[in-house]
Enzyme design. Sequence first.
Site, PDB file in Angstrom:
ATOM      1  N   ASP A 141       7.838   4.367   2.203  1.00 39.62           N
ATOM      2  CA  ASP A 141       8.529   4.589   0.877  1.00 39.62           C
ATOM      3  C   ASP A 141       8.353   5.879   0.079  1.00 39.62           C
ATOM      4  OD1 ASP A 141       5.919   4.027   0.266  1.00 39.62           O
ATOM      5  OD2 ASP A 141       6.281   2.412  -1.108  1.00 39.62           O
ATOM      6  N   GLY A 164      -6.922  -7.647  -3.244  1.00 39.34           N
ATOM      7  CA  GLY A 164      -7.377  -6.861  -2.437  1.00 39.34           C
ATOM      8  C   GLY A 164      -6.901  -7.423  -0.746  1.00 39.34           C
ATOM      9  N   GLY A 217      -3.526  -6.804  -0.082  1.00 44.60           N
ATOM     10  CA  GLY A 217      -2.045  -6.016   0.423  1.00 44.60           C
ATOM     11  C   GLY A 217      -1.009  -6.866   0.261  1.00 44.60           C
ATOM     12  N   SER A 235       0.156  -6.805  -3.136  1.00 47.31           N
ATOM     13  CA  SER A 235       0.751  -6.027  -4.329  1.00 47.31           C
ATOM     14  C   SER A 235       0.331  -6.761  -5.406  1.00 47.31           C
ATOM     15  CB  SER A 235       2.391  -6.003  -4.362  1.00 47.31           C
ATOM     16  OG  SER A 235       2.543  -5.051  -3.531  1.00 47.31           O
ATOM     17  N   SER A 236      -0.927  -7.199  -5.667  1.00 46.19           N
ATOM     18  CA  SER A 236      -1.298  -7.766  -6.871  1.00 46.19           C
ATOM     19  C   SER A 236      -1.208  -6.786  -8.224  1.00 46.19           C
ATOM     20  CB  SER A 236      -2.887  -8.467  -6.581  1.00 46.19           C
ATOM     21  OG  SER A 236      -3.499  -7.528  -6.284  1.00 46.19           O
ATOM     22  N   SER A 237      -1.427  -5.628  -7.905  1.00 46.39           N
ATOM     23  CA  SER A 237      -1.250  -4.665  -9.165  1.00 46.39           C
ATOM     24  C   SER A 237       0.106  -4.399  -9.404  1.00 46.39           C
ATOM     25  CB  SER A 237      -1.987  -3.367  -8.646  1.00 46.39           C
ATOM     26  OG  SER A 237      -1.746  -2.727  -7.639  1.00 46.39           O
ATOM     27  N   ASP A 259       6.701  -1.407  -3.846  1.00 42.81           N
ATOM     28  CA  ASP A 259       6.195  -2.774  -4.319  1.00 42.81           C
ATOM     29  C   ASP A 259       6.879  -3.073  -5.610  1.00 42.81           C
ATOM     30  OD1 ASP A 259       4.682  -2.372  -2.309  1.00 42.81           O
ATOM     31  OD2 ASP A 259       2.785  -1.662  -3.247  1.00 42.81           O
ATOM     32  N   TYR A 297      -5.468   6.518   1.165  1.00 43.10           N
ATOM     33  CA  TYR A 297      -3.894   6.408   0.908  1.00 43.10           C
ATOM     34  C   TYR A 297      -3.247   7.464   0.400  1.00 43.10           C
ATOM     35  CZ  TYR A 297       0.518   4.629  -0.817  1.00 43.10           C
ATOM     36  OH  TYR A 297       1.889   4.426  -0.945  1.00 43.10           O
TER      37      TYR A 297
HETATM   38  C1  GLA Z   1       1.210   0.348  -0.891  1.00 42.21           C
HETATM   39  C2  GLA Z   1       1.916   1.142  -1.744  1.00 42.21           C
HETATM   40  C3  GLA Z   1       3.403   1.379  -1.465  1.00 42.21           C
HETATM   41  C4  GLA Z   1       3.478   1.530   0.067  1.00 42.21           C
HETATM   42  C5  GLA Z   1       2.483   0.479   1.002  1.00 42.21           C
HETATM   43  C6  GLA Z   1       2.571   1.113   2.397  1.00 42.21           C
HETATM   44  O1  GLA Z   1       1.226  -0.880  -1.061  1.00 42.21           O
HETATM   45  O2  GLA Z   1       1.814   0.768  -3.102  1.00 42.21           O
HETATM   46  O3  GLA Z   1       3.863   2.165  -2.199  1.00 42.21           O
HETATM   47  O4  GLA Z   1       3.114   2.891   0.339  1.00 42.21           O
HETATM   48  O5  GLA Z   1       1.326   0.683   0.481  1.00 42.21           O
HETATM   49  O6  GLA Z   1       3.900   0.807   3.200  1.00 42.21           O
END
Ligand code: GLA
Length: 373
Positions: A38, A123, A125, A127-129, A174, A223
């Site tokens: 992304d 925690g 993966g 997208s809780s945030s 996300d 990251y």
């Molecule tokens: C996290 C980041 C996203 C994306 C993914 C990996 O979720 O928030 O923007 O980069 O990692 O695809």
Amino acid sequence: MSGAIETARTRFERSFGASPDGVAFAPGRVNLIGDHVDYNDGLVLPMPLALGTAVAWKRREDELLDVRASDYGDEVLQFHPGEEPPVQDGWHSLVHGMAHLLQEEGLVGGGLDLLIAGDLPRGSGLSSSASLCIAIGRALLEAAGAMGYSPTRLAQIAQQVEHRFAGVACGIMDQMVVAAGKEGKAMLLDCRSLEWRQVGLPEDWSVIVVQSGVTRELVDGAYNSRRTDCEAAAEALGVASLRDVDPAGVDYSALGETQALRARHVVSEIERTRQAAAAIDDRDLERLGSLLRDAHASMRDLFEASHPQVDAQVDWLNEIIGAQGGARMTGGGFGGSIVLFCEASEADRVVGEIDRDGKPLHGFGEVTIRAHN
Ligand code: GLA
């Protein structure tokens, strides 16, 4: 429907002694394919989950926001949205950051009591945030009577909050799928133009999200450094972003070893995402499965963002699924969750084997989520 909405309402009444004026909700997401592309302007294929974050809200007399987080040890946060948020980890800076940036846009009407409740495993993966940021944003917009606000703009604000107040240089995937996705559909999103199309999944397929049990903690540094590697690779290749690399004509020899690995992942992952959307349109589960397995290998070997325990789990899952489907780690990596596709008629067997054999053998986490059928 997520149980979080009812939970937020009940806990709001208990905490504030009155009924909320409204309850906003935002889902979590699972990314089917297209990871770490992304922020390279590439294509991604995420899907909203039924689980997510609910925020109950009620107007108050003064200008303050009084926030209770029932999932974070009943912590309380009180602030004026005009104050600059602190830059730190955790939910405070996300909530305060959303309120602050929406206030700058003139979209915070006055003081509010807020209560947050969610049912997404953290925690992991999923997208809780982003879910928290968009749910808070929706609550503030509802209170200001601005429900017609652009989901794309709301997603961009939530991304800014991560960049400015949480120190995470994330992409836009996300926030976009959480703000604009449709339940039950995948979203093929072009992260450069922010255009998307909904991708319906065949009824006779299942999508299952399995917790690896390896929680993603303290991985923001890894990251951010992956993102820097990608930007340096794009610059060395003379393109604005890795999206612009022609997979057929690229010569990686101008790059250092690490940059070349990162770039090869991103360039091939964008192409796999395009092909995965076509495989879904064509109802070709075997083809999709092979793309998922390739995507995992690329995250493991080229992007070096996997984890040995997760690699063993993915291999085992691919064995029990067979050729009709496949599994890969999903999201930012270094642990978190695994997404798998299989025939819907096989889903009970697969989940049964995970519960019976997978957990003792490979240490999967407790929660298994049926994201589709
Ligand atoms: C996290 C980041 C996203 C994306 C993914 C990996 O979720 O928030 O923007 O980069 O990692 O695809």
